[in-house]
Write a protein that holds these residues in place. Structure first.
Motif, mmCIF file in Angstrom:
data_model
loop_
_atom_site.group_PDB
_atom_site.id
_atom_site.type_symbol
_atom_site.label_atom_id
_atom_site.label_comp_id
_atom_site.label_asym_id
_atom_site.label_seq_id
_atom_site.Cartn_x
_atom_site.Cartn_y
_atom_site.Cartn_z
ATOM 1 N N GLN A 46 0.833 -1.205 0.000
ATOM 2 C CA GLN A 46 0.000 0.000 0.000
ATOM 3 C C GLN A 46 0.869 1.257 0.000
ATOM 4 O O GLN A 46 0.621 2.200 -0.762
ATOM 5 C CB GLN A 46 -0.927 0.000 1.221
ATOM 6 C CG GLN A 46 -1.874 1.194 1.280
ATOM 7 C CD GLN A 46 -2.868 1.067 2.426
ATOM 8 O OE1 GLN A 46 -3.504 0.023 2.582
ATOM 9 N NE2 GLN A 46 -3.005 2.112 3.225
ATOM 10 N N TYR A 47 1.892 1.248 0.855
ATOM 11 C CA TYR A 47 2.768 2.416 0.947
ATOM 12 C C TYR A 47 3.457 2.686 -0.390
ATOM 13 O O TYR A 47 3.468 3.824 -0.893
ATOM 14 C CB TYR A 47 3.829 2.225 2.039
ATOM 15 C CG TYR A 47 4.852 3.335 2.048
ATOM 16 C CD1 TYR A 47 4.548 4.568 2.619
ATOM 17 C CD2 TYR A 47 6.093 3.168 1.428
ATOM 18 C CE1 TYR A 47 5.468 5.615 2.589
ATOM 19 C CE2 TYR A 47 7.016 4.212 1.397
ATOM 20 C CZ TYR A 47 6.700 5.425 1.970
ATOM 21 O OH TYR A 47 7.600 6.455 1.928
ATOM 22 N N ILE A 48 4.036 1.643 -1.009
ATOM 23 C CA ILE A 48 4.801 1.822 -2.249
ATOM 24 C C ILE A 48 3.892 2.246 -3.403
ATOM 25 O O ILE A 48 4.227 3.160 -4.168
ATOM 26 C CB ILE A 48 5.585 0.530 -2.601
ATOM 27 C CG1 ILE A 48 6.698 0.285 -1.568
ATOM 28 C CG2 ILE A 48 6.170 0.603 -4.005
ATOM 29 C CD1 ILE A 48 7.371 -1.074 -1.673
ATOM 30 N N LEU A 49 2.731 1.595 -3.521
ATOM 31 C CA LEU A 49 1.809 1.942 -4.610
ATOM 32 C C LEU A 49 1.316 3.383 -4.471
ATOM 33 O O LEU A 49 1.197 4.103 -5.460
ATOM 34 C CB LEU A 49 0.637 0.961 -4.655
ATOM 35 C CG LEU A 49 1.000 -0.466 -5.104
ATOM 36 C CD1 LEU A 49 -0.146 -1.432 -4.826
ATOM 37 C CD2 LEU A 49 1.366 -0.504 -6.587
ATOM 38 N N ASN A 50 1.072 3.812 -3.231
ATOM 39 C CA ASN A 50 0.644 5.197 -3.000
ATOM 40 C C ASN A 50 1.789 6.185 -3.182
ATOM 41 O O ASN A 50 1.629 7.227 -3.810
ATOM 42 C CB ASN A 50 0.059 5.351 -1.587
ATOM 43 C CG ASN A 50 -1.414 4.977 -1.527
ATOM 44 O OD1 ASN A 50 -2.170 5.277 -2.455
ATOM 45 N ND2 ASN A 50 -1.831 4.322 -0.471
ATOM 46 N N HIS A 51 2.938 5.848 -2.619
ATOM 47 C CA HIS A 51 4.087 6.757 -2.683
ATOM 48 C C HIS A 51 4.527 6.977 -4.127
ATOM 49 O O HIS A 51 4.890 8.093 -4.519
ATOM 50 C CB HIS A 51 5.244 6.174 -1.850
ATOM 51 C CG HIS A 51 6.389 7.115 -1.649
ATOM 52 N ND1 HIS A 51 7.559 7.013 -2.365
ATOM 53 C CD2 HIS A 51 6.540 8.175 -0.821
ATOM 54 C CE1 HIS A 51 8.389 7.976 -1.973
ATOM 55 N NE2 HIS A 51 7.802 8.691 -1.034
ATOM 56 N N SER A 52 4.486 5.911 -4.930
ATOM 57 C CA SER A 52 4.875 6.013 -6.347
ATOM 58 C C SER A 52 3.722 6.516 -7.217
ATOM 59 O O SER A 52 3.942 6.864 -8.385
ATOM 60 C CB SER A 52 5.343 4.652 -6.867
ATOM 61 O OG SER A 52 4.296 3.705 -6.807
ATOM 62 N N VAL B 5 -2.584 -7.469 -3.297
ATOM 63 C CA VAL B 5 -2.869 -6.173 -3.924
ATOM 64 C C VAL B 5 -4.358 -5.841 -3.780
ATOM 65 O O VAL B 5 -4.722 -4.707 -3.430
ATOM 66 C CB VAL B 5 -2.446 -6.173 -5.409
ATOM 67 C CG1 VAL B 5 -2.914 -4.893 -6.107
ATOM 68 C CG2 VAL B 5 -0.936 -6.318 -5.535
ATOM 69 N N LYS B 6 -5.221 -6.823 -4.028
ATOM 70 C CA LYS B 6 -6.670 -6.604 -3.934
ATOM 71 C C LYS B 6 -7.081 -6.160 -2.524
ATOM 72 O O LYS B 6 -7.990 -5.368 -2.342
ATOM 73 C CB LYS B 6 -7.433 -7.888 -4.316
ATOM 74 C CG LYS B 6 -7.442 -8.188 -5.803
ATOM 75 C CD LYS B 6 -8.340 -7.235 -6.570
ATOM 76 C CE LYS B 6 -8.469 -7.608 -8.027
ATOM 77 N NZ LYS B 6 -9.184 -6.565 -8.791
ATOM 78 N N SER B 7 -6.367 -6.702 -1.508
ATOM 79 C CA SER B 7 -6.744 -6.383 -0.120
ATOM 80 C C SER B 7 -6.508 -4.911 0.230
ATOM 81 O O SER B 7 -7.117 -4.384 1.157
ATOM 82 C CB SER B 7 -5.967 -7.277 0.861
ATOM 83 O OG SER B 7 -4.601 -6.903 0.908
ATOM 84 N N ILE B 8 -5.646 -4.230 -0.543
ATOM 85 C CA ILE B 8 -5.359 -2.821 -0.232
ATOM 86 C C ILE B 8 -5.706 -1.888 -1.397
ATOM 87 O O ILE B 8 -5.515 -0.668 -1.300
ATOM 88 C CB ILE B 8 -3.875 -2.635 0.184
ATOM 89 C CG1 ILE B 8 -2.891 -3.274 -0.836
ATOM 90 C CG2 ILE B 8 -3.626 -3.225 1.556
ATOM 91 C CD1 ILE B 8 -2.457 -2.386 -1.952
ATOM 92 N N GLN B 9 -6.245 -2.442 -2.487
ATOM 93 C CA GLN B 9 -6.489 -1.649 -3.699
ATOM 94 C C GLN B 9 -7.389 -0.441 -3.423
ATOM 95 O O GLN B 9 -7.163 0.653 -3.941
ATOM 96 C CB GLN B 9 -7.109 -2.522 -4.796
ATOM 97 C CG GLN B 9 -7.177 -1.818 -6.155
ATOM 98 C CD GLN B 9 -7.656 -2.734 -7.271
ATOM 99 O OE1 GLN B 9 -7.915 -3.924 -7.054
ATOM 100 N NE2 GLN B 9 -7.786 -2.206 -8.459
ATOM 101 N N LYS B 10 -8.386 -0.623 -2.557
ATOM 102 C CA LYS B 10 -9.321 0.481 -2.268
ATOM 103 C C LYS B 10 -8.635 1.660 -1.566
ATOM 104 O O LYS B 10 -9.152 2.782 -1.559
ATOM 105 C CB LYS B 10 -10.494 -0.025 -1.418
ATOM 106 C CG LYS B 10 -10.117 -0.542 -0.041
ATOM 107 C CD LYS B 10 -11.330 -1.062 0.714
ATOM 108 C CE LYS B 10 -10.990 -1.491 2.142
ATOM 109 N NZ LYS B 10 -10.017 -2.633 2.167
ATOM 110 N N ASN B 11 -7.455 1.385 -0.995
ATOM 111 C CA ASN B 11 -6.709 2.448 -0.303
ATOM 112 C C ASN B 11 -5.648 3.102 -1.186
ATOM 113 O O ASN B 11 -4.814 3.867 -0.704
ATOM 114 C CB ASN B 11 -6.028 1.878 0.951
ATOM 115 C CG ASN B 11 -7.020 1.239 1.905
ATOM 116 O OD1 ASN B 11 -8.141 1.715 2.042
ATOM 117 N ND2 ASN B 11 -6.611 0.147 2.540
#
Length: 595
Positions: free
Chosen positions: A100-106, A122-128
């Motif tokens: 979650q951190y990396i996908l958001n940060h990037s 990935v699906k478990s945090i996709q909404k975030n």
């Protein structure tokens, strides 16, 4: 040679120079499926065309997460980079929180995953992750878009001119990738590497690796999300070397026998395991065969390059190679003659014995922030010295600071940490990257790494301890699988030791010693503890009195990536291990104030 200035130039150079049928080879359903140089580029262009149709802009970020190395990863890599976007590879084994951190940060727009396990994380945090538009998978997974949909979307070549235009606008100085380092504490750092950072490192390292251009075969299995394996795969492409992707670390010995590679990369932990397996087979021999085996081992452990041991030794080595070491080579496919070692220091005895067996392990040194290679050994031109990380590569400058820290300057040094100027300024000072490693350059120009600056500690008596030196020495014992030296601020060094449970079970059978069946029973068995104490005492002799490991505790669990004790490149996560075995620490140091 085509001029190579951007990463996607490598496959085009390969096509123009070698045009091989098995550029990338992956095993699907038990069969090795080959992708040629031309098909590689054709599919990469289809991906680029599809990404443009999806609206990908220059400097957009696309995450790729794969549990194993595979052809699709490299096609995606080139397809993404040609559009001027950046490939953000992510370690598959990190936590959902780190995803979650990396996908958001990037601010990744799309994410490509290899399999259902990664997809679920990935699906478990996709909404975030508000920036993430869609997830695609390489494997066929129900209710998930497949990457082949992009190949289909890109089949129409009518926007290829737009792809060519995007490619022409990508400068060598442009950002190519953000690699998030698997830090042992805090949040991952995004290392920004330009095309030129990595391309220069590939071209400056390539002349150190003795390939037969267009005729070599490599086995790739170390994590491709790490810059080490990724950079080496670009070297393979530069040399027209066929790349076969190993199924997993567990299946490496099986894959080596199938692929029969000439070259592969390795890390010390894997090389140690290969050696241990070979020695275990030798131990099972009897009579004259066993005597010959261990005679050859003794010869191998005395190996010095460039015939420094003289003609009598060379004659014995020739016999050992013919009778014993040739069988080692056969067991590793028959063609393997080069293992490029990275990640951490290799025990000198292993460098000696594998070189004696004509399974040369060349040790190098570098970091993600240096793309990664700073130095590497090369058997040619007297460029190989056991116990060192080789000579500095071309166009890279190294100096040793007054406290022993290795400082590096060159075109391989990163652009900085993504969205973190403060952290960048802490490590990039006056053009030099401060590596955090301690080392020295000997009179012959060979770089020797002694320890991590942050990992060195002082005892309460003010003596410096370099944990890696002690750990490498102790791992020579077949009873010790893993070891972490502790004792910062304490009277003397201690250690957590993960026993080699498999070997100890065999040892107990031979000596008819009852040790129980569970790892917990083995780790608390008095006979086992006494025997390991003997090993520690013997190996302690190499060190000064203040450095000797005075007390240790055995851990009942096996240290692993999934367990959190090891990084994806099998290095120790020291803070995690210390916290996990807090009670054992207090047994070693009963009066300690644990922190």
């Amino acid at each position: 040679m085509n001029t190579i200035t951007r990463l996607f130039d490598f496959p085009y150079h390969q096509l123009a120079t070698y045009n091989i049928e098995d550029a990338l080879v992956t095993k699907y359903n038990g069969n090795w499926i080959k992708t040629s140089s031309s098909e590689y580029i054709s599919k990469a262009n289809a991906i680029s065309r599809a990404l443009l149709r999806l609206g990908i802009q220059k400097n957009d970020k696309i995450a790729v997460i794969s549990s194993a190395n595979r052809t699709e990863w490299h096609i995606m890599d080139v397809g993404i980079l040609q559009t001027g976007a950046q490939n953000v590879p992510i370690y598959p084994t990190i936590s959902e929180t780190d995803y979650q951190y990396i996908l958001n940060h990037s601010e990744s727009k799309y994410c490509f995953v290899s399999d259902v396990d990664v997809l679920q994380k990935v699906k478990s945090i996709q909404k975030n992750v508000p920036s993430l538009k869609e997830v695609y998978s390489f494997n066929d997974i129900e209710n998930c878009n497949n990457w082949t949909e992009l190949l289909q979307l890109g089949k129409d070549e009518s926007n290829q001119a737009e792809v060519e235009n995007r490619k022409s606008q990508v400068l060598p100085t442009d950002l190519a990738t953000i690699i998030y380092t698997s830090g042992t504490t805090g949040q991952p750092k995004g290392v920004m590497l330009s095309h030129n950072n990595i391309v220069s490192n590939v071209l400056d390292s390539a002349n150190r690796i003795p390939f037969v251009a267009g005729k070599s075969r490599a086995l790739s299995f170390l994590p491709i999300c790490h810059i080490y394996e990724r950079m080496v795969t670009y070297i393979y492409q530069f040399y027209g070397c066929s790349i076969y992707f190993g199924e997993s670390i567990e299946k490496i010995s099986e894959n080596i026998k199938e692929v029969k590679p000439n070259v592969m990369t390795g890390v010390p932990r894997l090389i140690e395991k290969v050696y241990d397996k070979i020695i275990a087979k030798g131990t099972d021999l009897t009579g004259i065969k066993k005597k010959l085996f261990f005679w050859a081992v003794e010869i191998g452990l005395q190996f010095e390059p460039y015939q420094k041991n003289g003609s009598w030794y060379e004659m014995k080595l020739k016999i050992a190679r013919k009778l014993i070491f040739s069988k080692w080579k056969e067991g590793l496919g028959g063609n393997l003659n080069l293992i490029v070692n990275g990640s951490a220091a290799l025990q000198p005895r292993l460098a000696r014995i594998f070189a004696a067996a004509e399974l040369l392990v060349v040790e190098g040194y570098g970091l993600t922030e240096t793309s990664p290679v700073i130095s590497v050994n090369d058997m040619r031109n007297h460029g190989f010295k056991i116990g060192t990380a080789g000579r500095i590569i071309d166009h890279v400058e190294v100096k040793i600071a007054s406290d022993g820290e290795i400082l590096c300057k060159g075109s391989n040094v990163m652009m900085g940490y993504y969205k973190d100027q403060k952290l960048t300024d802490e490590v990039l000072i006056d053009g030099y990257f401060h590596t955090g490693d301690i080392g020295e350059i000997d009179p012959d120009g060979f770089l020797k790494i002694t320890d991590r600056k942050k990992e060195m500690f002082k005892t309460s008596g003010g003596k410096y301890i370099a944990p890696q030196l002690l750990e490498n020495a102790m791992k020579q014992s077949r009873f010790i699988e893993q070891i972490m030296v502790v004792g910062d601020g304490e009277k003397m060094p201690g250690a957590f030791i993960q026993p080699n449970f498999e070997f100890i079970k065999e040892w107990s059978k031979i000596h008819k010693i009852s040790i129980g069946t569970s790892n917990q029973e083995i780790a608390t068995n008095e006979a086992v503890i006494r025997r390991i104490a003997e090993e520690v005492e013997t190996l302690n002799e190499k060190f000064g009195n203040w450095e000797k490991i005075k007390r240790f505790e055995l851990t009942p669990t096996i240290w692993s990536i999934d367990g959190g004790e090891l990084t994806p490149t099998l290095k120790l996560k020291r803070k995690v291990i210390k916290e996990k075995y807090k009670q054992l620490y207090l047994k070693i140091y009963p009066t300690a104030t644990y922190n």
